[in-house]
Scaffold this motif. Structure first.
Motif, short mmCIF file in Angstrom:
data_model
loop_
_atom_site.label_atom_id
_atom_site.label_comp_id
_atom_site.label_asym_id
_atom_site.label_seq_id
_atom_site.Cartn_x
_atom_site.Cartn_y
_atom_site.Cartn_z
N ILE A 127 0.84 -1.20 0.00
CA ILE A 127 0.00 0.00 0.00
C ILE A 127 0.87 1.26 0.00
N THR A 128 1.99 1.18 0.72
CA THR A 128 2.93 2.32 0.74
C THR A 128 3.40 2.64 -0.66
N ASN A 129 3.80 1.61 -1.38
CA ASN A 129 4.28 1.82 -2.76
C ASN A 129 3.18 2.40 -3.64
N ALA A 130 1.93 1.94 -3.42
CA ALA A 130 0.81 2.41 -4.26
C ALA A 130 0.60 3.91 -4.09
N TRP A 131 0.59 4.42 -2.85
CA TRP A 131 0.35 5.87 -2.70
C TRP A 131 1.55 6.69 -3.12
N GLN A 132 2.75 6.11 -2.97
CA GLN A 132 3.95 6.86 -3.36
C GLN A 132 4.00 7.12 -4.87
N GLN A 133 3.39 6.22 -5.66
CA GLN A 133 3.41 6.39 -7.13
C GLN A 133 2.69 7.66 -7.57
N THR A 134 1.72 8.10 -6.76
CA THR A 134 0.94 9.29 -7.14
C THR A 134 1.03 10.38 -6.07
N ASP A 135 2.13 10.36 -5.30
CA ASP A 135 2.19 11.29 -4.16
C ASP A 135 2.12 12.76 -4.59
N ASP A 136 2.69 13.06 -5.77
CA ASP A 136 2.69 14.46 -6.23
C ASP A 136 1.30 14.93 -6.67
N ILE A 137 0.40 13.97 -6.93
CA ILE A 137 -0.96 14.33 -7.38
C ILE A 137 -2.01 13.69 -6.46
N ARG A 138 -1.62 13.42 -5.21
CA ARG A 138 -2.48 12.63 -4.31
C ARG A 138 -3.86 13.25 -4.11
N GLN A 139 -3.95 14.61 -4.12
CA GLN A 139 -5.25 15.25 -3.90
C GLN A 139 -6.23 14.93 -5.03
N HIS A 140 -5.69 14.49 -6.17
CA HIS A 140 -6.53 14.27 -7.38
C HIS A 140 -6.95 12.81 -7.56
N MET A 141 -6.49 11.92 -6.67
CA MET A 141 -6.77 10.50 -6.87
C MET A 141 -8.02 10.07 -6.10
N LEU A 142 -8.94 9.43 -6.81
CA LEU A 142 -10.21 8.96 -6.23
C LEU A 142 -10.04 7.49 -5.83
N TYR A 143 -10.19 7.21 -4.54
CA TYR A 143 -10.06 5.84 -4.04
C TYR A 143 -11.44 5.17 -4.00
N PHE A 144 -11.47 3.87 -4.25
CA PHE A 144 -12.72 3.10 -4.20
C PHE A 144 -12.39 1.63 -4.06
N LEU A 145 -13.37 0.85 -3.60
CA LEU A 145 -13.23 -0.61 -3.54
C LEU A 145 -14.27 -1.33 -4.38
N GLU A 146 -15.32 -0.60 -4.78
CA GLU A 146 -16.35 -1.15 -5.66
C GLU A 146 -16.87 -0.06 -6.58
N ASN A 147 -17.26 -0.46 -7.77
CA ASN A 147 -18.09 0.39 -8.65
C ASN A 147 -18.77 -0.54 -9.65
N HIS A 148 -19.47 0.02 -10.63
CA HIS A 148 -20.27 -0.85 -11.52
C HIS A 148 -19.40 -1.74 -12.40
N ASP A 149 -18.13 -1.39 -12.60
CA ASP A 149 -17.24 -2.21 -13.44
C ASP A 149 -16.57 -3.33 -12.66
N GLU A 150 -16.43 -3.15 -11.35
CA GLU A 150 -15.63 -4.08 -10.55
C GLU A 150 -16.52 -5.08 -9.83
N GLN A 151 -15.90 -6.18 -9.43
CA GLN A 151 -16.65 -7.21 -8.71
C GLN A 151 -16.91 -6.76 -7.27
N ARG A 152 -18.03 -7.21 -6.73
CA ARG A 152 -18.37 -6.93 -5.35
C ARG A 152 -17.36 -7.61 -4.41
N ILE A 153 -16.99 -6.92 -3.33
CA ILE A 153 -16.03 -7.48 -2.36
C ILE A 153 -16.49 -8.84 -1.87
#
Length: 549
Positions: A329-355
């Motif tokens: 998870i650390t590596n994942a947020w570091q990849q977009t740290d310079d644009i972190r305010q612009h990244m939308l986090y989610f675990l489900e949406n209509h394209d993805e499978q239900r948890i």
């Protein structure tokens, strides 16, 4: 600052209470949710859950097998409609509201305007889809303003590519996909010359995995010559699509979720968002962009937020399923740290499978630590998909959408957990999950350390944590220590707080009394540089310790 929490609803399904749904059923057999199902009480309950924005998915009129010709709405040939209800991403009229969603079809736009008004009165904002890359094969607007020409009306179909055409063509070739072009009708679906298909399929014979029900829009990129851009003069499609954005903005909506935004050139977005935001400065643009190498281009082109799918979503999914250590998870947020305010986090949406589906985690509780990390790690927005908070499994076989762990977007159906929630018949486990979601979303919206604070990742000094993820948030004198446990077992461990955290967060060594915001329990903490804090964590849960320094 306010933390955005977007609640995505699939509008057609949200309010449908018909439990006798049959596979591939018609609207008459299976029923359909309406815009009017979003009553003031329903909306107030969502606002009380911590929702700031509702994304009403699928409100613009799209291809369907339901016949609305008695209302003057052109009928779609079933050969080029996916499912009985049709995909909401195969738009047939950008200026119209989907008749399925209206109680009174002839008043469908008024019903939408009333929905926007009700949502605003409940203290939330409205997001709708903008589908810029493709339209339904039989696109024809009956509701466009009189001064606007229809898409394709002035095209020269003898040119495969022309910068001023709205579509791409296969001159001299008939549309001949793998499909049955009759699909029970007397006459076959006919298209000549064939138009290019939405997923960048530039021949006349799309296959079953292509978006065969859609036609690609032309923004001045010559795909036949290796994506050369012809943007001067401004392509005709740019004007038409910007007019559509301005039309919906004038209805009082607050944002657009832009489907497959990266399939449309960033140059167009720069031009269009500039024009829309000049007139409506507060309007949001949320982009579905999957290529991290393009993120900064699209943010530079006017997008406020982009899906963090291939970074944060994919990583947390792997951690939840036990295939990666929480350190990923650390590596994942570091990849977009310079644009972190612009990244939308989610675990489900209509394209993805239900948890909770058999294809993902198989248990909705496994989503709780992922929810807590996604909601509290940064200041950026979080998105929840309707019924996620009840642990909806998405394991129905609805029709065109088979049993795939997703909630259908193609069929008339009802969502089991939504029906039971409306009737007060949720199980104890579902109620307790919903309570956790409400608590976490409220913490995300209300706690200054989350909305305004800085974040400090503790994983680099906690190599012993493999199934747990730990971080600090701080604003002013308020600090949150968050430790999420992705393990299915209870864990007794220690969390190290390095001297660097004290320097970076301007904290002093002290003894503090902390409150766990999830359990309300009080815990004494001894805060020492390079010291450790002993903790006991429940399975698939977290502690969120709030204290003052």
């Amino acid at each position: 600052m306010d933390k955005l929490i977007i609640y995505q609803v699939f509008t057609r399904l949200f309010g449908n209470r018909d439990v006798s749904c049959k596979e591939n059923g018609t609207i008459a057999e299976n029923g359909c949710g309406k815009m009017n199902d979003f009553t003031p009480k329903v909306l107030k309950d969502l606002a009380n859950m911590g929702v700031s924005h509702i994304w009403y998915t699928g409100v613009i009129r799209h291809a369907t097998q339901t016949d609305y010709t008695k209302y003057g709405i052109p009928r779609q040939h079933p050969a080029v409609v996916k499912g009985k209800a049709g995909s909401p991403y195969a738009i047939t009229d950008y200026y119209d509201i989907d008749p399925d969603l209206a109680v009174d079809v002839e008043q469908r736009m008024k019903e939408f305007e009333a929905l926007v008004e009700r949502t605003h009165q409940a203290g939330m904002k409205v997001i709708i889809d903008f589908v810029p890359n493709h339209v339904a094969r039989q696109y024809h607007s009956i509701c466009k303003p009189t001064d606007i020409k229809d898409l394709g009306a002035e095209d020269n179909p003898q040119h495969g590519f022309d910068p001023q055409n709205n579509f791409y063509y296969c001159p001299g070739q008939r549309f001949e996909p793998y499909l049955d072009l009759y699909k029970g009708e007397k006459e076959a679906y006919s298209e000549e010359p064939a138009k290019a298909t939405g997923n960048d399929c530039f021949n006349n014979a799309p296959g079953m995995n292509d978006w065969y029900e859609t036609v690609k829009l032309n923004y001045g990129l010559d795909y036949y010559a290796g994506r050369v851009g012809y943007f001067n003069p401004i392509p005709n499609t740019w004007d038409k699509m910007t007019d559509i954005l301005l039309f919906w903005a004038s209805k009082g909506i607050d944002g657009f979720r832009c489907d497959m935004a990266e399939m449309v050139p960033a140059a167009f977005w720069h031009w269009a968002t500039d024009k829309v935001k000049y007139r409506y400065p507060d309007i949001l643009f949320i982009g579905e962009v999957y290529n991290p190498a393009e993120y900064r281009n699209y943010i530079g082109a006017g997008f406020d937020y982009l899906y963090d799918k291939v970074g944060m979503y994919d990583t947390i999914r792997e951690v939840m399923c036990g295939r990666q250590s929480a350190h990923a998870i650390t590596n994942a947020w570091q990849q977009t740290d310079d644009i972190r305010q612009h990244m939308l986090y989610f675990l489900e949406n209509h394209d993805e499978q239900r948890i909770a589906s058999d294809f993902f985690a198989g248990d909705a509780r496994k989503g709780v630590p992922g929810l807590i990390v996604s909601a509290l790690l940064q200041q950026n927005p979080l998105m929840i998909y309707f019924a996620q908070e009840y642990g909806e499994r998405g394991m129905d076989q609805e029709g065109f959408s088979g049993r795939d762990g997703r909630t259908t977007i193609f069929d008339y159906w009802s969502v089991d957990t939504m029906v039971r929630a409306a009737k007060g018949k949720l199980t104890d486990a579902e109620q307790s999950l919903a309570a956790i979601y409400k608590k976490v979303m409220t913490i995300a919206r209300k706690e200054k350390a989350v909305t305004d604070g800085v974040s400090f990742d503790l994983m680099y000094v906690n190599g012993q944590l493999q199934r747990q993820y730990a971080f600090l948030r701080k604003a002013g004198a308020e600090v949150l220590l968050v430790v999420a446990n992705f393990d299915t077992l209870p864990v007794t461990t220690t969390v190290n707080i390095p001297a660097h955290a004290f320097d970076y967060l301007h904290m002093k060594e002290k003894n503090a009394m902390a409150t766990d915001l999830l359990s309300e329990q009080k815990i004494k903490l001894s805060l020492q540089q390079d010291g450790s804090i002993p903790l006991t964590l429940e399975p698939l849960s977290a502690i969120i310790l709030k204290f003052k320094v």
